[in-house]
Motif scaffolding. Sequence first.
Motif, PDB file in Angstrom:
ATOM      1  N   MET A  92      79.233  36.109  20.295  1.00 49.55           N
ATOM      2  CA  MET A  92      77.493  35.642  19.872  1.00 49.55           C
ATOM      3  C   MET A  92      77.615  34.982  18.292  1.00 49.55           C
ATOM      4  SD  MET A  92      75.037  35.328  21.664  1.00 49.55           S
ATOM      5  CE  MET A  92      73.585  35.235  21.411  1.00 49.55           C
ATOM      6  N   HIS A  93      78.239  35.626  17.477  1.00 50.11           N
ATOM      7  CA  HIS A  93      78.157  35.230  16.043  1.00 50.11           C
ATOM      8  C   HIS A  93      78.226  33.711  15.855  1.00 50.11           C
ATOM      9  CE1 HIS A  93      78.100  35.185  11.836  1.00 50.11           C
ATOM     10  NE2 HIS A  93      79.521  34.853  11.954  1.00 50.11           N
ATOM     11  N   LYS A  94      79.356  33.345  16.514  1.00 51.55           N
ATOM     12  CA  LYS A  94      79.880  31.946  16.670  1.00 51.55           C
ATOM     13  C   LYS A  94      78.848  30.995  16.982  1.00 51.55           C
ATOM     14  CE  LYS A  94      84.818  32.599  16.427  1.00 51.55           C
ATOM     15  NZ  LYS A  94      86.028  32.247  17.420  1.00 51.55           N
ATOM     16  N   TRP A  95      78.166  31.450  18.374  1.00 53.47           N
ATOM     17  CA  TRP A  95      77.026  30.508  18.640  1.00 53.47           C
ATOM     18  C   TRP A  95      75.817  30.723  17.810  1.00 53.47           C
ATOM     19  CZ3 TRP A  95      77.123  26.813  22.022  1.00 53.47           C
ATOM     20  CH2 TRP A  95      78.158  26.818  22.898  1.00 53.47           C
ATOM     21  N   ASN A  96      75.312  31.625  17.180  1.00 55.05           N
ATOM     22  CA  ASN A  96      74.311  31.639  16.417  1.00 55.05           C
ATOM     23  C   ASN A  96      74.513  30.576  15.153  1.00 55.05           C
ATOM     24  OD1 ASN A  96      72.934  33.331  17.966  1.00 55.05           O
ATOM     25  ND2 ASN A  96      73.548  35.280  16.315  1.00 55.05           N
ATOM     26  N   THR A  97      75.810  30.858  14.663  1.00 54.02           N
ATOM     27  CA  THR A  97      76.351  29.802  13.427  1.00 54.02           C
ATOM     28  C   THR A  97      76.238  28.491  13.947  1.00 54.02           C
ATOM     29  OG1 THR A  97      77.663  31.706  12.464  1.00 54.02           O
ATOM     30  CG2 THR A  97      77.970  29.274  11.890  1.00 54.02           C
ATOM     31  N   ALA A  98      76.852  27.940  14.945  1.00 53.77           N
ATOM     32  CA  ALA A  98      76.830  26.916  15.479  1.00 53.77           C
ATOM     33  C   ALA A  98      75.214  26.287  15.830  1.00 53.77           C
ATOM     34  CB  ALA A  98      77.542  26.851  17.050  1.00 53.77           C
TER      35      ALA A  98
END
Length: 155
Positions: free
Chosen positions: A1-7
């Motif tokens: 989920m962290h990667k999507w938030n950053t994206a």
Amino acid sequence: MHKWNTAVRRGLVSGATSSVLSTVMLAALGQKEVGSLCAPTNVISRWIHGDKAARQSGPSMRYTVPGYLIHHASATFWAILFERYAGSRLDRKAPAGLLSASAATAACAAFADYRLTPRRMRPGYEKHLSTSSLVMVYASFALGLAAGAALVRRR
């Protein structure tokens, strides 16, 4: 989920820069080819107004604003995908990688827009612009992605 938030966070910036830069290119080429700054942006609103949007050349709340908002949302969608799948491998000190990833994303967007999307849902730029101008629009989209990605990595 962290990667999507950053994206998403980064994609909002690179989506905005790519949207603005490609809209400026649409306006300049629209003025050059059909004598209208707004016609290429207005035509995008055919998602809402049908083919009548392609016949609108002046600025208007009815055609220009929804056309730009659709364009901006699309640019943001592609920017989020760009940031999600290429973003972690990008380094602002390596502009060649940034430019090649943004060019690949713009090529995917163009392919999706004109080969995968049903005719009614295509952007419709071709109603006002030549093929060489379409290439310039998608190239400006790529430059906007790269500029936005470099901007968010500057911090």
